[in-house]
Design a protein around this motif. Structure first.
Motif, mmCIF file in Angstrom:
data_model
loop_
_atom_site.group_PDB
_atom_site.id
_atom_site.type_symbol
_atom_site.label_atom_id
_atom_site.label_comp_id
_atom_site.label_asym_id
_atom_site.label_seq_id
_atom_site.Cartn_x
_atom_site.Cartn_y
_atom_site.Cartn_z
ATOM 1 N N GLY A 210 20.721 3.553 7.266
ATOM 2 C CA GLY A 210 21.408 3.173 5.868
ATOM 3 C C GLY A 210 22.642 2.702 5.923
ATOM 4 N N ALA A 211 23.707 3.033 6.870
ATOM 5 C CA ALA A 211 25.034 2.488 7.013
ATOM 6 C C ALA A 211 25.039 0.894 7.355
ATOM 7 N N HIS A 213 22.441 -0.865 7.294
ATOM 8 C CA HIS A 213 21.924 -1.796 6.310
ATOM 9 C C HIS A 213 22.837 -2.223 5.153
ATOM 10 N N GLN A 214 23.843 -1.188 4.802
ATOM 11 C CA GLN A 214 24.670 -1.531 3.890
ATOM 12 C C GLN A 214 25.742 -2.570 4.384
ATOM 13 N N ARG A 217 24.187 -5.843 4.451
ATOM 14 C CA ARG A 217 24.094 -6.544 2.801
ATOM 15 C C ARG A 217 25.593 -7.115 2.549
ATOM 16 N N ALA A 218 26.594 -6.325 2.782
ATOM 17 C CA ALA A 218 27.934 -6.782 2.436
ATOM 18 C C ALA A 218 28.082 -8.108 3.190
ATOM 19 N N GLN A 280 15.925 -2.517 -1.845
ATOM 20 C CA GLN A 280 16.989 -1.568 -1.964
ATOM 21 C C GLN A 280 18.273 -2.090 -1.428
ATOM 22 N N PHE A 281 18.124 -3.059 -0.614
ATOM 23 C CA PHE A 281 19.472 -3.683 -0.100
ATOM 24 C C PHE A 281 19.621 -5.320 -0.459
#
Length: 814
Positions: A210-211, A213-214, A217-218, A280-281
């Motif tokens: 999850g981290a 993926h975030q 995305r950024a 989600q992302f």
């Protein structure tokens, strides 16, 4: 789409593999979808075959244009490989979901044709006097070996162009996103950051996904917001990535339609693609969330080029090597594959075992490494990690500790074993029943026939050309060398073994499989491909000596038609050349080639005619060719005249001998007649020696020549050239030829101090041919030791010089 779980991984990432397996065990998905060419899905279950040993690679190539190919490597620690093994073991369906390789190959073929068309247009423009633009801005060539092809499958920053965005940071975000984050986090580069946070971490917490993926995305949102990918920074690259991601979304939709209650799908792909695949992302554009629909993706994929027909596409598994997983030349590679392998295989005492492994490698190289040094290196690595605020001891800390404690600060010692330790020599293997490319199948057949087993460890073999199997071994190794597959390296067999034996050192590299595929353009068997490739090279060669080498290569490989074609071209080129040096270079190997034919049982009648023709042309032109040449050119003539002379003695052809002696006589005749314009004195000196050794020059005539050429009136430079030409490689004559020794002694004594100092390197080079015993004998002859010769006594006039020299030596030695 709650039943779809995305896992953004790093290709060949150990930490990604461990966390992925943990997540799969927890989720128990019905399907595992993996980023990879969708039309290669049928080959995926073979990864779980009992005889499949990574590293291996999935090879795909266009059957009619094999230079357009892709190979997709898998190591034991690769997340995709472990996902396949998990799916097969648990009965889950496993498929590839990326753009078909048939489409990628079609794109590459189209690019290759465009490049060829552009090259032809440029050539035509140059011919017509047009101005050709700067080619530095042209895009990279398509999928040439590992660069482009690996990136297509693995690299999140694939298909880079040479054009750079105007903003350096945005360019780095696009082409090295992890590096940007790593440097912002205080790391040296992205590799260090990713290793510390993901790969070297000992936990298997799936929340890391999850981290990641975030973070992706950024990064992608920043690129999108700043519009780094505009028309000037490479629309074709962006377009291809859009095609890939649209195709993967369509495949995910298709495979998730028939899910039952409680079933789920796991999607394994490069972390860079997650924002384009997972809602989600999802990214935003002007404040609106980007949504991808079936309709939009279908419309985008309509612009795809027509894919290759299945009959024009070949796919198979091939062995691979650990060094080729390294990052150089391979976009998704890792800096130290063996370090990742070590992390995968060791869950406890990781650092201690790694340092012990390095210590053993150093000891094998003769270094003295104590256990205390290994302990000290471990402590230093731990201290460095604490000082730098690292989560765990990392690869960088261990490497610095090795240099400091095990190599005692000498980085050169570490560099001597770095490749072996970090890249390794591991070779994968594939099941024997797998379908292979035609050349690979032919190679396997010939390996069994000749009983040559491919091994990664160098091994010496002796080949007897008189036996049938020995001749087949020689032919195979020579033919592979013609194709650029240097499985064997030929060694010298020694003077006692004649031409009936060959000694080889063989060592198999998996890269050879790819090299064979690239040669499919020349034929489907090793015999056909090597013959056609060598024929192509022969038809493009103009230099006589190179042509002779190619003819000999053809004979050694048992390619008689290629050899005959080479001899024909050699004869044609020899007729139109007047370059004496080129003729001399080709004569010696050609004469040996005439003799070599009897060992290979082939007819070389035309070679004898060619030898005669070239000898006559070289003999006629030699006296004129050596005039007005510099010292470097004279050295070349000296070497090749001597080679030809040695070779001609083997022919036992009186007619050739008469022509050759006449030529050497003309070279020397100028000195005998009192002329100084008779060619370079180094070649003249050699001609004198050869004539004298073969009784073509009497002692009296030689004495007169030496008096003229070693006379102070001629000049020190000319005398030195003659001296080198005459005595180089023949100084042993001074041991038993007194007139020769007297002439040389008188010339040396006539040199002034400056000239003598200048020629000292020449004297050293000439007399280096004598061994220690011969040098002692020569000194005994000069000074009359043991009463051997009363003519040579102590020179009183040299006593003063010796005393001065002795004083100088005492001063130097203190």
């Amino acid at each position: 789409m709650k039943n779809i779980h995305y896992f953004g991984i790093r290709h060949h990432g150990v930490g990604s593999s461990k966390r992925l397996l943990s997540a799969l065990d927890r989720l128990q998905p019905k399907k595992v979808l993996i980023e990879g060419a969708s039309d290669c899905t049928d080959l995926l279950p073979l990864l779980a075959h009992a005889d499949m040993r990574p590293p291996v690679a999935l090879l795909a190539y266009a059957s009619e244009l094999p230079e357009c190919h892709f190979y997709y490597p898998f190591a034991k620690f690769s997340p995709e490989y472990q996902a396949v093994l998990w799916a097969v073991k648990h009965g889950a369906e496993v498929v590839f979901i990326d753009l078909p390789v048939a489409v990628n190959l079609a794109i590459e073929i189209e690019k290759l044709e465009q490049l060829k068309a552009q090259a032809n247009a440029d050539e035509l423009a140059e011919t017509d006097g047009g101005v050709v633009g700067d080619k530095a801005d042209e895009p990279n060539k398509p999928s040439e070996k590992s660069g482009g092809s690996d990136n297509e499958f693995h690299n999140q920053s694939n298909n880079e162009t040479n054009d750079e965005p105007s903003d350096e940071t945005l360019s780095q975000l696009r082409f090295d996103p992890i590096g940007v984050v790593g440097r912002l986090a205080g790391y040296h580069d992205g590799e260090s950051f990713w290793n510390d946070v993901i790969e070297q971490s000992t936990d298997d917490d799936v929340a890391v996904f999850g981290a990641v993926h975030q973070m992706m995305r950024a990064l992608r949102q920043k690129v999108l917001d700043e519009k780094a990918l505009d028309e000037k920074t490479g629309v074709p690259d962006d377009e291809h990535e859009n095609w890939r991601e649209a195709f993967m979304r369509q495949e995910i939709r298709r495979h998730s339609k028939d899910l039952g209650d409680g079933d789920c799908v796991a999607v394994v792909c490069g972390a860079w693609h997650i924002p384009a695949l997972s809602p989600q992302f999802a990214l935003t554009d002007d404040g609106k969330v980007l949504e991808y629909t079936v309709k939009s993706d279908t419309a985008l994929l309509k612009s795809l080029p027509k894919k290759l027909a299945p009959s024009k596409l070949k796919t198979t598994w091939i062995p691979y090597t650990m060094p080729r997983l390294a990052s150089f030349g391979y976009g998704a590679g890792v800096d130290a594959p063996m370090w990742y392998q070590h992390l995968w295989e060791n869950s406890t005492n990781v650092h201690e075992n790694w340092l012990t492994h390095i210590a053993n490698a150093l000891r094998e190289r003769g270094q003295v490494i104590s256990t205390a040094s290994v302990i000290e290196a471990t402590r230093l690595a731990m201290s460095l990690a604490v000082v730098r605020g690292r989560r765990v001891v990392g690869f960088e800390e261990l490497t610095e500790a090795v240099v400091a404690c095990l190599c005692f600060g000498e980085s050169l010692v570490w560099e001597q074993i770095a490749d072996e330790v970090l890249l390794g020599k591991a070779v994968g293997s594939v099941p024997s029943e797998l379908p292979l490319a035609p050349l690979l199948e032919d190679l396997e057949r010939l390996q069994k026939q000749t009983k040559l087993k491919p091994e990664a460890i160098p091994k010496e073999i002796d080949v007897d050309l008189r036996s049938e199997i020995g001749l087949k071994k020689s032919h195979l190794l020579h033919r592979l060398a013609i194709l650029g597959v240097n499985w064997g390296e030929q060694r010298h067999t020694g003077s006692s073994r004649g031409t009936f034996r060959e000694r080889w050192e063989i060592c198999w590299e998996p890269e050879f499989s790819v090299a064979l595929v690239e040669n499919l353009v020349y034929g489907t068997t090793i015999f056909e491909a090597s013959a056609n490739r060598l024929m192509e090279v022969i038809n493009q060669t103009d230099e006589l000596d190179v042509l002779v080498g190619q003819v000999q290569t053809a004979l050694q490989a048992g390619l008689d038609k290629s050899a005959m074609a080479g001899i024909k071209r050699l004869a044609d080129k020899a007729t139109h050349t007047d370059n004496v040096l080129s003729l001399l270079k080709s004569l010696s190997p050609l004469i040996h080639l005439e003799r070599y034919g009897t060992a290979r049982k082939v007819s070389l009648d035309k070679v004898g005619e060619l030898v005669y023709e070239l000898t006559v042309k070289a003999s006629v032109g030699l006296p004129y060719a050596i005039k007005n040449i510099n010292d470097d050119e004279a050295s070349d003539y000296h070497r090749h005249v001597l080679e030809v002379h040695t070779a001609l003695k083997l022919t036992q052809n009186d007619d050739l001998g008469e022509v050759w002696w006449q030529s050497l006589g003309e070279v020397v005749s100028g000195i005998q007649n009192g002329s100084v314009d008779n060619g370079h004195f180094q070649v003249v000196g050699l001609a004198c020696r050869l004539l004298y050794e073969n009784d073509e020059l009497s002692d009296e005539v030689l004495g007169l020549i030496l008096q003229k050429t070693l006379s102070p009136s001629l000049g020190a430079n000319q005398s030195a050239r003659f001296f080198e030409g005459f005595f180089l490689g023949a100084t042993e004559q001074l041991l038993y030829n007194k007139p020769l020794l007297n002439a040389l002694e008188n010339w040396i004594l006539s040199l002034d101090e400056e000239d003598f100092t200048q020629y000292l390197p020449l004297f050293r080079r000439v007399f280096s041919g004598l061994d220690s015993t011969e040098k002692k004998r020569l000194l005994d002859v000069i000074f009359g030791a043991g009463g051997a010769d009363d003519a040579f006594v102590y020179h009183d006039e040299l006593g003063g010089l010796w005393e001065a020299q002795l004083a100088n030596l005492v001063g130097i030695l203190g």
